[in-house]
Design a protein around this motif. Structure first.
Motif, PDB file in Angstrom:
ATOM      1  N   UNK A 120       1.166   6.996  -6.599  1.00 40.36           N
ATOM      2  CA  UNK A 120       0.012   7.907  -6.708  1.00 40.36           C
ATOM      3  C   UNK A 120       0.387   9.345  -6.365  1.00 40.36           C
ATOM      4  N   UNK A 121       1.323   9.534  -5.455  1.00 41.73           N
ATOM      5  CA  UNK A 121       1.826  10.882  -5.186  1.00 41.73           C
ATOM      6  C   UNK A 121       2.529  11.440  -6.423  1.00 41.73           C
ATOM      7  N   UNK A 134       0.829  -1.208   0.000  1.00 41.99           N
ATOM      8  CA  UNK A 134       0.000   0.000   0.000  1.00 41.99           C
ATOM      9  C   UNK A 134       0.861   1.254   0.000  1.00 41.99           C
ATOM     10  N   UNK A 135       1.953   1.220   0.750  1.00 39.81           N
ATOM     11  CA  UNK A 135       2.859   2.365   0.775  1.00 39.81           C
ATOM     12  C   UNK A 135       3.581   2.532  -0.564  1.00 39.81           C
ATOM     13  N   UNK A 136       3.934   1.412  -1.189  1.00 41.30           N
ATOM     14  CA  UNK A 136       4.580   1.481  -2.506  1.00 41.30           C
ATOM     15  C   UNK A 136       3.632   2.104  -3.523  1.00 41.30           C
ATOM     16  N   UNK A 137       2.371   1.681  -3.498  1.00 44.29           N
ATOM     17  CA  UNK A 137       1.382   2.261  -4.403  1.00 44.29           C
ATOM     18  C   UNK A 137       1.130   3.726  -4.086  1.00 44.29           C
ATOM     19  N   UNK A 138       1.239   4.095  -2.815  1.00 44.86           N
ATOM     20  CA  UNK A 138       1.089   5.498  -2.438  1.00 44.86           C
ATOM     21  C   UNK A 138       2.164   6.355  -3.084  1.00 44.86           C
ATOM     22  N   UNK A 157       1.839  -2.281 -12.729  1.00 49.01           N
ATOM     23  CA  UNK A 157       1.818  -0.837 -12.517  1.00 49.01           C
ATOM     24  C   UNK A 157       0.775  -0.552 -11.445  1.00 49.01           C
ATOM     25  N   UNK A 158       0.754   0.672 -10.974  1.00 44.85           N
ATOM     26  CA  UNK A 158      -0.191   1.065  -9.932  1.00 44.85           C
ATOM     27  C   UNK A 158      -1.399   1.738 -10.559  1.00 44.85           C
ATOM     28  N   UNK A 159      -2.581   1.208 -10.255  1.00 41.38           N
ATOM     29  CA  UNK A 159      -3.805   1.838 -10.735  1.00 41.38           C
ATOM     30  C   UNK A 159      -3.887   3.256 -10.157  1.00 41.38           C
TER      31      UNK A 159
END
Length: 268
Positions: free
Chosen positions: A124-125, A117-121, A156-158
Motif C-alpha cells: 500500500x505504501x 498486515x506489514x506485508x500488505x502495508x 495481491x493486496x487490496x
C-alpha cells in the motif's frame, strides 16, 4: 499439469500496445507509471507501455529489498531506457517510511496476522507512491497483475498492487506472460527467476505462499472454468484443485465490486 502458452505473441503484443495507447489518448494523459519489482510481470508491463511511445516512468520502491530483486529491476530499467527514449526512471526508498510506520503501530498477538498486515502495508505504501508520481507527471498507474493472480487466487493486496488505473496483462495467464516476456526479450535473469512478491523481507517465493506453482494453479483455473469439481481428481491434482478453490473463495472480496448498502426508495 503445466500448460505451454498458445497465444500469438506478436499479435497479443500489438493488441495490448494499441489498447494502452488508445486508452491513454482518450484519457488525455501523458503516459504510464509502472512499479518495477524485478519480476516478469512488471518487466513485461513496462515494456508494453514503452512501446506506445508515450512517457513511461519506471519506479523502484525498495523496502528492505533483497539485493537480487533490486539488481534485476535495475538491469531491466537500464535495458528498457536504452531501447526506448520515452522511458525514464525514479527511485523512492520507502524503507524509512515503512520503518517509521511500523514503529508507530501496535504489535498483534498473532505473529502471522502481524506479518501479513506489514506485508500488505508495504504494497500500500508503494501504491501511494505510484499515484504520487502519476499525479505530478499526468500519468496512469499501470497494473502488473496477471489473470491467475487477479481473477484466480486473488494473490495481491487490496488497495496495494491491486490499486491501479488499468490492467494491461490481466487477461493473460502466467505462462502467457512468460511467452510474451521471451518475445519482448526482457532480461534472462528475470525470465528465469522464481516469482516472488518480495513483501516479507525474506526469500519466500510465490509458490511457498500459495502452496502450488503457477503452472498448477493455471491448470486448476482452467479446470474450474470447465466446471470440474474436487472429486474429479486424486493425489496432487486434487490437492492443487482444493488449494485453488479455497483461495478463490476467500479472496472474492478482492475480485468483486465493493458492496454498497442500498437504501430502499421508501426511506428517502
Amino acid at each position: 499439469m503445466s500448460k505451454a502458452s498458445t497465444i500469438q505473441v506478436e499479435k497479443v503484443n500489438e493488441h495490448i500496445v494499441s489498447w494502452l495507447k488508445t486508452y491513454a489518448n482518450n484519457a488525455k494523459v501523458n503516459g504510464f507509471v509502472v512499479g518495477i519489482s524485478g519480476g516478469v510481470d512488471s518487466a513485461v508491463t513496462s515494456t508494453l507501455c514503452a512501446q506506445t511511445g508515450l512517457q513511461t516512468l519506471c519506479v523502484e520502491m525498495p523496502i528492505h529489498q533483497s539485493q537480487n530483486q533490486v539488481n534485476r529491476g535495475k538491469e531491466h530499467i537500464e535495458q528498457l531506457m536504452k531501447r526506448f527514449p520515452n522511458v525514464s526512471c525514479a527511485e523512492a526508498n520507502l524503507t524509512p517510511v515503512y520503518d517509521n510506520f511500523k514503529a508507530e503501530m501496535p504489535v498483534s498477538d498473532s505473529e502471522a496476522k502481524y506479518n501479513l498486515s506489514l506485508a500488505n502495508t508495504r504494497a500500500r505504501l508503494r501504491m501511494t507512491t505510484l499515484y504520487y508520481f502519476a499525479g505530478i507527471h499526468g500519468l496512469l498507474v499501470a497494473g502488473t497483475g496477471n489473470k491467475v493472480e487477479d481473477f484466480g487466487v486473488g494473490f495481491y493486496t487490496k488497495y496495494g498492487d491491486g490499486g491501479v488505473d488499468l490492467s494491461p496483462i490481466a487477461d493473460l495467464m502466467k505462462s502467457d506472460v512468460y511467452a510474451l516476456g521471451k518475445f519482448l526479450e526482457i532480461p534472462q535473469s528475470i525470465q528465469s527467476a522464481a516469482p516472488t512478491d518480495g513483501l516479507f523481507g525474506d526469500n519466500r517465493t510465490d509458490e511457498d505462499q500459495l502452496g502450488a506453482s503457477y503452472d498448477e494453479l493455471e491448470w486448476a483455473m482452467l479446470e474450474d472454468e470447465k466446471g470440474s469439481i474436487v472429486n474429479d481428481f486424486s493425489d496432487r491434482k486434487k490437492e492443487v484443485f482444493e488449494i485453488y478453490k479455497r483461495l478463490n473463495f476467500v479472496n472474492q472480496h478482492k475480485m468483486q465490486p465493493i458492496p454498497v448498502c442500498e437504501i430502499p426508495k421508501s426511506y428517502k
